[in-house]
Scaffold this motif. Structure first.
Motif, short mmCIF file in Angstrom:
data_model
loop_
_atom_site.label_atom_id
_atom_site.label_comp_id
_atom_site.label_asym_id
_atom_site.label_seq_id
_atom_site.Cartn_x
_atom_site.Cartn_y
_atom_site.Cartn_z
N MET A 250 -29.59 64.27 1.83
CA MET A 250 -30.73 63.41 1.37
C MET A 250 -30.49 62.08 2.49
SD MET A 250 -30.88 61.61 -2.45
CE MET A 250 -30.58 63.29 -3.09
N LYS A 251 -31.44 61.56 2.46
CA LYS A 251 -31.51 60.24 3.39
C LYS A 251 -31.27 58.86 2.42
CE LYS A 251 -34.28 61.20 7.24
NZ LYS A 251 -35.01 60.64 8.28
N PHE A 252 -30.97 57.97 3.34
CA PHE A 252 -30.50 56.63 2.69
C PHE A 252 -31.71 56.17 1.46
CE2 PHE A 252 -30.74 52.07 2.61
CZ PHE A 252 -29.66 51.68 2.29
N GLY A 253 -32.95 56.03 1.95
CA GLY A 253 -33.82 55.58 1.19
C GLY A 253 -34.01 56.32 -0.32
N GLU A 254 -34.07 57.80 0.00
CA GLU A 254 -33.92 58.76 -1.04
C GLU A 254 -32.88 58.44 -2.16
OE1 GLU A 254 -34.14 62.56 0.50
OE2 GLU A 254 -35.92 61.97 1.73
N HIS A 255 -31.65 58.24 -1.33
CA HIS A 255 -30.54 57.80 -2.59
C HIS A 255 -30.84 56.73 -3.26
CE1 HIS A 255 -27.50 60.75 -1.49
NE2 HIS A 255 -27.47 60.43 -0.31
N LEU A 256 -31.23 55.57 -2.77
CA LEU A 256 -31.41 54.21 -3.35
C LEU A 256 -32.71 54.56 -4.52
CD1 LEU A 256 -31.69 51.63 -0.46
CD2 LEU A 256 -29.82 52.14 -2.13
N LYS A 257 -33.59 55.07 -4.10
CA LYS A 257 -34.65 55.43 -4.93
C LYS A 257 -34.46 56.34 -6.09
CE LYS A 257 -39.56 56.62 -5.23
NZ LYS A 257 -40.83 56.87 -4.53
N GLN A 258 -33.71 57.37 -5.86
CA GLN A 258 -33.26 58.22 -7.07
C GLN A 258 -32.26 57.59 -7.75
OE1 GLN A 258 -31.90 62.13 -5.79
NE2 GLN A 258 -33.90 62.56 -5.23
N ALA A 259 -31.45 56.71 -7.55
CA ALA A 259 -30.48 55.96 -8.26
C ALA A 259 -31.05 55.07 -9.19
CB ALA A 259 -29.32 55.31 -7.06
N ASP B 299 -19.79 56.18 1.98
CA ASP B 299 -19.80 57.31 2.75
C ASP B 299 -20.90 58.31 2.55
OD1 ASP B 299 -18.11 59.03 4.50
OD2 ASP B 299 -17.81 60.65 2.98
N THR B 300 -21.39 58.41 1.32
CA THR B 300 -22.58 59.33 1.16
C THR B 300 -23.91 58.46 1.55
OG1 THR B 300 -21.59 60.10 -1.12
CG2 THR B 300 -23.80 60.15 -0.95
N LEU B 301 -23.99 57.20 1.39
CA LEU B 301 -25.02 56.28 2.00
C LEU B 301 -25.33 56.66 3.39
CD1 LEU B 301 -25.14 53.26 -0.26
CD2 LEU B 301 -26.83 55.11 -0.40
N LEU B 302 -23.95 56.56 3.90
CA LEU B 302 -24.30 56.44 5.53
C LEU B 302 -24.16 57.50 6.54
CD1 LEU B 302 -21.88 53.15 6.06
CD2 LEU B 302 -24.35 53.22 5.97
N LYS B 303 -23.23 58.45 5.93
CA LYS B 303 -23.10 59.85 6.82
C LYS B 303 -24.28 60.60 6.68
CE LYS B 303 -18.20 60.11 7.22
NZ LYS B 303 -17.26 61.17 6.83
N GLU B 304 -24.94 60.66 5.57
CA GLU B 304 -26.07 61.68 5.54
C GLU B 304 -27.48 61.16 6.19
OE1 GLU B 304 -26.91 63.30 1.54
OE2 GLU B 304 -24.48 63.42 1.20
N ASP B 305 -27.50 59.93 6.62
CA ASP B 305 -28.68 59.45 7.36
C ASP B 305 -28.44 59.24 8.63
OD1 ASP B 305 -31.04 58.29 7.67
OD2 ASP B 305 -31.03 57.01 6.01
#
Length: 91
Positions: free
Chosen positions: A1-10, A59-65
């Protein structure tokens, strides 16, 4: 999942609006939207605050994007270039 998607879903999982998040971080709603849509990225201080706020590891926010990593790498390179240019002016 991309950075922005993580933020929006959270944000949605916490049942928050972009306006509510913006008020908490003292930024505009448009800034939150830009982060979620990956038009811009937060600075490192805001990134850490977002990680804590949403309880998502850095780690999750950065590594996946790759876009976020490239953005941070460019900022690091820009800092190094500024240091080099200052050094050259002193010679």
């Amino acid at each position: 999942m991309k950075f922005g998607e993580h933020l929006k879903q959270a944000r949605i999982a916490k049942n928050l609006t972009q306006t509510e998040v913006a008020k908490y971080f003292f930024v505009s709603r448009q800034t939150i939207s830009s982060w979620e849509n990956e038009k811009t990225y937060p600075d490192i201080e805001s990134l850490i605050k977002l990680s804590n706020y949403y309880q998502i590891s850095l780690d999750t926010l950065l590594k996946e994007d790759t876009g976020m990593r490239e953005y941070l790498e460019k900022k690091d390179v820009a800092k190094e270039l500024k240091v080099i240019s200052k050094d050259l002016n002193w010679v």
